[in-house]
Design a protein around this motif. Structure first.
Motif, short mmCIF file in Angstrom:
data_model
loop_
_atom_site.label_atom_id
_atom_site.label_comp_id
_atom_site.label_asym_id
_atom_site.label_seq_id
_atom_site.Cartn_x
_atom_site.Cartn_y
_atom_site.Cartn_z
N CYS A 162 -31.24 -10.47 9.96
CA CYS A 162 -30.87 -11.60 10.92
C CYS A 162 -31.82 -11.76 11.89
CB CYS A 162 -29.48 -11.52 11.36
SG CYS A 162 -29.35 -10.04 12.21
N CYS A 163 -32.65 -11.04 12.31
CA CYS A 163 -33.79 -11.15 13.11
C CYS A 163 -34.89 -11.92 12.74
CB CYS A 163 -34.31 -9.94 13.97
SG CYS A 163 -33.09 -9.04 15.26
N PRO A 164 -35.55 -11.58 11.44
CA PRO A 164 -36.62 -12.30 11.04
C PRO A 164 -36.04 -13.73 10.52
CG PRO A 164 -35.93 -10.56 9.58
CD PRO A 164 -35.37 -10.33 10.86
N LYS A 165 -34.77 -13.74 10.04
CA LYS A 165 -34.49 -14.95 9.61
C LYS A 165 -34.07 -16.00 10.88
CE LYS A 165 -33.53 -17.91 7.07
NZ LYS A 165 -34.71 -18.32 6.24
N SER A 187 -22.04 -6.74 13.44
CA SER A 187 -22.84 -5.63 13.01
C SER A 187 -23.42 -4.83 14.39
CB SER A 187 -24.32 -6.18 12.32
OG SER A 187 -25.24 -6.83 13.45
N ARG A 188 -23.66 -3.58 13.94
CA ARG A 188 -23.89 -2.64 15.00
C ARG A 188 -22.90 -2.63 16.28
NH1 ARG A 188 -30.26 -3.90 16.97
NH2 ARG A 188 -29.81 -1.80 17.75
N ASP A 189 -21.58 -2.47 15.80
CA ASP A 189 -20.31 -2.36 16.44
C ASP A 189 -19.45 -1.02 15.71
OD1 ASP A 189 -18.91 -3.59 14.14
OD2 ASP A 189 -19.02 -5.54 15.47
N ASP A 190 -18.49 -0.80 16.35
CA ASP A 190 -17.37 -0.02 15.71
C ASP A 190 -16.95 -0.26 14.40
OD1 ASP A 190 -17.95 1.59 18.05
OD2 ASP A 190 -16.05 0.92 18.97
N PHE A 191 -16.93 -1.48 13.86
CA PHE A 191 -16.20 -1.91 12.75
C PHE A 191 -17.65 -1.98 11.67
CE2 PHE A 191 -13.24 -3.60 15.90
CZ PHE A 191 -11.95 -2.80 15.44
N HIS A 192 -18.49 -2.19 12.11
CA HIS A 192 -19.72 -2.48 11.44
C HIS A 192 -20.68 -1.73 11.96
CE1 HIS A 192 -17.09 -6.01 11.21
NE2 HIS A 192 -17.21 -5.93 9.88
N PRO A 193 -20.70 -0.45 11.77
CA PRO A 193 -22.04 0.25 12.19
C PRO A 193 -23.05 0.47 11.77
CG PRO A 193 -20.53 1.85 11.52
CD PRO A 193 -19.89 0.32 11.19
N TYR A 194 -23.81 -0.70 11.62
CA TYR A 194 -25.27 -0.84 10.66
C TYR A 194 -25.95 -2.02 11.37
CZ TYR A 194 -21.91 -2.99 7.76
OH TYR A 194 -20.45 -4.02 7.38
N PHE A 249 -20.05 -11.89 6.93
CA PHE A 249 -19.10 -11.70 8.08
C PHE A 249 -18.33 -12.91 8.44
CE2 PHE A 249 -17.88 -11.30 12.57
CZ PHE A 249 -16.95 -10.28 12.61
N GLN A 250 -16.83 -12.98 8.27
CA GLN A 250 -16.40 -14.15 8.61
C GLN A 250 -15.82 -14.03 10.10
OE1 GLN A 250 -16.01 -16.72 6.46
NE2 GLN A 250 -17.23 -15.56 5.05
N ASP A 251 -16.43 -14.89 11.09
CA ASP A 251 -16.31 -14.74 12.27
C ASP A 251 -15.30 -15.95 12.75
OD1 ASP A 251 -16.35 -15.01 15.31
OD2 ASP A 251 -18.19 -14.15 15.52
N SER A 252 -14.05 -15.93 13.03
CA SER A 252 -13.18 -16.80 13.60
C SER A 252 -13.75 -17.93 14.56
CB SER A 252 -11.85 -16.15 13.94
OG SER A 252 -11.91 -15.64 15.29
#
Length: 536
Positions: free
Chosen positions: A530-533, A518-525, A480-483
């Protein structure tokens, strides 16, 4: 007269989703499996579940390949409904059976099996797959929840019987048969505590489905879900939970106790943001408690376990391996998981057993099975290529980057603190040394045409790859490319990983923010890594 023990290529212990799928795959490859289970019928936990999330339908047939899913039960059909029995004929299934003793040598095992009819049989095999699942914790373990003492505090499996197709409606209280107006669902009851410090991996999804069923039966019933955090893993599960939990009050808390009021209601006491609160409901449903049930079985097969009873992995490049090279484990017997993961692990365990069989003396496959193209040279693509090539297929790995291994090259350690690059180098060298595997790098697939046994793939360069029997897509997912990530003060996990790899130190305190992208309207999963990492 002494008879020679009957020989099976592989014995699968446990006829739940993982065991059934492993058995079918081994039989489909022309080998003889034996499936045994201590219960009278196959199916494991699936027998107790009316509908399988996330499609809210009977899930048994999804254990079979799409082209052979049953539907009608008749003497003429090769395939039967899995709710009635084993799906394919000529697969030996011994119900009400369990191993009682094991002898091993360099060629495999000699196992004495006690059967429900009172007899004992001795059989031989080259490999064993253990898929016995987990055992539900007894309700009496939750004394602070009145479990086992109050008839209106029940387990999720018991509640399943109240809302299944065959159940009467409306939903009534077990104690007095009065209509239910409110229900509290408690996740992680008997898990993620000092005695059971693991997530059950499926109870959030399971409770979401049951709450959705309650709303279908009677929309007026008030529902409350107490949870530690909602772990709705898997494709489509985040939206599934969101839809099924609409109208349900969500309380991010694990209740302290349950008591009974003078008026007859159950009182759920929990800490919330507002302080200690009491919730008055007609019924409580508990979900989440389970424990390994295989300690004696693992000991019998000389498999090491951790202090909780889960098997110790025997290979860094095969999570389904054990400390005994001829024993594999899948499903919740290995690690708590949901049904879909159990099915996938069953297939992977079968592949591992088949590889062992084909590498063994006298079991070499004489002819090639065909050609397989694996698109994506990351860790999943490499595993797939390794398994397919071991089964006799000619395999090509297509990777758009200049080198194989994918995004895993950016990871220093996995959640078990194992060196990921070392694992990648091991499996890469293992694959590249095979005569029936070739690697194509720097090329990207842009179009796939054809049908099974005759696929054709066009590459961006204009080249054509043709005559492939099957295609495995293992392309992973882009980052995911976050600006907001500038690579200096705001980093993504992989940039932070590089700093750790270089052994540089961070100048100031570091804050980790999870679920960005993630876990938002655009990426609902959920990304699931990321948590264990971040913890690693």
């Amino acid at each position: 007269m002494i008879t020679e023990p009957q020989y099976f290529h592989t014995i699968i212990i446990g006829a739940g989703p993982a065991g059934l799928r492993a058995t079918f795959d081994i039989a489909d490859m022309g080998f003889l499996p034996l499936l045994i289970d201590r219960e009278e019928k196959s199916g494991g936990k699936l027998k107790e579940i009316d509908k399988w999330f996330s499609l809210d339908s009977c899930g048994f047939c999804r254990l079979l390949d799409a082209e052979t899913r049953p539907i009608l039960l008749s003497e003429e059909n090769e395939i039967l409904c899995l709710r009635h029995g084993i799906a394919k004929r000529n697969i030996p299934f011994w119900s009400s059976s369990a191993p009682v003793s094991v002898k091993s040598d360099e060629n495999g095992f000699e196992i004495e099996i006690a059967r429900g009819c009172g007899e004992k049989r001795i059989v031989k095999c080259s490999a064993v797959i253990i898929t016995t699942g987990l055992e539900d914790s007894h309700l009496s373990c939750y004394s602070n929840f009145l479990a086992g003492r109050d008839p209106d505090v029940i387990s999720a499996i018991q509640f399943e019987k109240l809302i299944s197709y065959a159940s009467p409606k409306p939903i009534t209280r077990p104690s007095d048969s009065s209509p239910v107006k409110s229900i509290a669902f408690i996740a992680c009851a008997g898990s993620r505590d000092n005695e059971h410090p693991w997530c059950s991996a499926s109870c959030c999804s399971y409770l979401a489905r049951e709450i959705g069923e309650v709303k279908k039966i009677d929309p007026s019933i008030q529902t409350i879900l107490f949870y530690m955090d909602l772990r709705l893993y898997g494709k489509g599960m985040f939206l599934y939970g969101k839809n099924h939990l609409e109208g349900t009050r969500l309380i991010n808390s694990k209740p302290a106790q349950i008591s009974r009021s003078n008026q007859g209601s159950l009182i759920v006491t929990a800490g919330t943001e507002s302080g200690i609160e009491k919730f008055y409901v007609d019924m409580v449903v508990l979900s989440g408690g389970n424990s390994p049930q295989n300690q004696n079985l693992f000991k019998m097969f000389d498999v090491e376990t951790d202090r909780f009873g889960f098997p110790v992995c025997g290979s860094a490049i095969n999570p389904l391996s054990t400390t005994n090279p001829r024993v594999f484990v899948a499903g919740s017997a290995r690690n708590p998981c949901d049904i879909a993961t159990s099915v996938m692990e069953g297939r992977a365990a079968a592949s591992s057993a088949l590889k062992l069989l084909l590498d063994s003396k006298g079991e070499k496959q004489k002819q090639k099975n065909g050609k397989i193209l694996v698109i994506g040279g990351g860790i999943s693509g490499l595993y797939a290529a390794d398994s397919a090539s071991s089964l006799g297929y000619d395999v090509a790995i297509l990777e758009k980057e200049k080198e194989i291994s994918g995004i895993a090259r950016n990871i220093l350690l996995d959640p078990h603190e194992r060196n990921v690059n070392k694992i990648l180098n091991e499996i890469s060298s293992q694959i590249l040394s095979k005569e029936n595997v070739r690697v194509i790098t720097g090329e990207e697939a842009v179009k796939i045409e054809g049908r099974p046994s005759n696929f054709r793939v066009k590459l961006r360069s204009g080249k054509i790859l043709s005559n492939y029997d099957s295609i495995i897509i293992a392309t992973g997912a882009p980052l995911f490319q976050d600006s907001r990530v500038d690579g200096k003060r705001i980093l993504n996990l992989h940039q932070a990983e590089k700093i750790v790899q270089s052994k540089k130190t961070f100048e100031k305190d570091v804050v980790f923010i999870q679920c960005t992208g993630s876990r938002d309207d655009f990426h609902p999963y959920c990304n699931r890594i990321c948590c264990p990492k971040a913890v690693t």
